[in-house]
Scaffold this active site. Structure first.
Site, PDB file in Angstrom:
ATOM      1  N   HIS A 181       0.849  -1.192   0.000  1.00 26.95           N
ATOM      2  CA  HIS A 181       0.000   0.000   0.000  1.00 26.95           C
ATOM      3  C   HIS A 181       0.889   1.248   0.000  1.00 26.95           C
ATOM      4  O   HIS A 181       2.018   1.216   0.506  1.00 26.95           O
ATOM      5  CB  HIS A 181      -0.905   0.018   1.230  1.00 26.95           C
ATOM      6  CG  HIS A 181      -1.928  -1.066   1.233  1.00 26.95           C
ATOM      7  ND1 HIS A 181      -3.011  -1.041   2.074  1.00 26.95           N
ATOM      8  CD2 HIS A 181      -2.038  -2.203   0.512  1.00 26.95           C
ATOM      9  CE1 HIS A 181      -3.753  -2.120   1.874  1.00 26.95           C
ATOM     10  NE2 HIS A 181      -3.177  -2.847   0.931  1.00 26.95           N
ATOM     11  N   GLU A 184       0.849   3.934   1.768  1.00 28.66           N
ATOM     12  CA  GLU A 184       1.270   4.365   3.103  1.00 28.66           C
ATOM     13  C   GLU A 184       2.415   3.490   3.621  1.00 28.66           C
ATOM     14  O   GLU A 184       3.390   4.008   4.180  1.00 28.66           O
ATOM     15  CB  GLU A 184       0.092   4.323   4.083  1.00 28.66           C
ATOM     16  CG  GLU A 184      -1.029   5.282   3.734  1.00 28.66           C
ATOM     17  CD  GLU A 184      -2.061   4.712   2.758  1.00 28.66           C
ATOM     18  OE1 GLU A 184      -3.066   5.395   2.537  1.00 28.66           O
ATOM     19  OE2 GLU A 184      -1.860   3.602   2.227  1.00 28.66           O
ATOM     20  N   CYS A 242      -5.893   2.302   5.571  1.00 29.87           N
ATOM     21  CA  CYS A 242      -6.585   1.096   6.020  1.00 29.87           C
ATOM     22  C   CYS A 242      -6.035   0.697   7.398  1.00 29.87           C
ATOM     23  O   CYS A 242      -5.009   1.233   7.848  1.00 29.87           O
ATOM     24  CB  CYS A 242      -6.390  -0.025   5.005  1.00 29.87           C
ATOM     25  SG  CYS A 242      -4.728  -0.750   5.023  1.00 29.87           S
ATOM     26  N   CYS A 244      -2.248  -0.200   7.366  1.00 33.03           N
ATOM     27  CA  CYS A 244      -1.367   0.959   7.227  1.00 33.03           C
ATOM     28  C   CYS A 244      -1.378   1.819   8.484  1.00 33.03           C
ATOM     29  O   CYS A 244      -0.347   2.358   8.889  1.00 33.03           O
ATOM     30  CB  CYS A 244      -1.772   1.790   6.006  1.00 33.03           C
ATOM     31  SG  CYS A 244      -1.513   0.909   4.456  1.00 33.03           S
TER      32      CYS A 244
END
Length: 175
Positions: free
Chosen positions: A114, A116, A144, A147
């Site tokens: 991801h 992040e 999310c 993260c």
């Protein structure tokens, strides 16, 4: 396909990696070169325009939440251009961007890639430390739970997300 703003010539990648395919004294077999390219090992030398030749991140002219969110959305745009998911993030410490990335899930075949997570990893590598105490995570969308937990473990002080720079507060291990 990579955007025109990216260094895309094989000569550039080869020169940075100090690998010569045709000519020169240092040659590697074509199969090994193709393997390295397909494995993504040479692709790490391809860089966006907001990273200087020495690897330093080009900083925005003005250090504001708006400029940092704009950079997160620039990372999002680059991720889309590269064929990945539409997410981008940056890590800011003491008013300076210390890590940034777009989503790497599809490009790296990594479910934890991801934006992040990748930005936090980038910051840790650049700063040569795992704890990012006092840093702020700016992202194109709300992080999310995975993260957010990574942000908490790394010591990120708070998160800001979205075009309106909404404050998400201090990251939590469980939401």
């Amino acid at each position: 396909m990579l955007a025109s703003s990216w260094v895309t010539t094989i000569e550039s990648v080869v020169a940075v990696g100090k690998i010569l395919i045709d000519g020169g004294q240092s040659k590697i077999p074509r199969r090994r070169f193709l393997y390295l390219c397909s494995a993504g090992l040479l692709g790490t030398y391809v860089r966006p325009d907001n990273v200087r030749g020495d690897g330093a991140i080009v900083q925005p002219d003005v250090e504001t939440e708006r400029s940092f969110i704009a950079r997160a959305f620039e990372m999002r745009r680059l991720a889309i251009e590269q064929g990945d998911q539409p997410y981008g993030a940056i890590v800011v410490l003491n008013g300076q961007i210390v890590g940034e990335s777009g989503s790497r899930v599809l490009l790296d075949h990594d479910p934890t890639g991801h934006a992040e997570m990748a930005a936090i990893r980038d910051a840790g590598r650049r700063l040569k430390r795992e704890h990012l105490s006092g840093a702020v995570l700016y992202s194109s969308s709300r992080p999310c739970p995975m993260c957010e937990a990574a942000a908490a473990w790394s010591g990120i002080s708070h998160m800001v997300y979205g075009r309106n720079a909404e404050r998400a507060g201090r990251p939590l291990l469980c939401r």
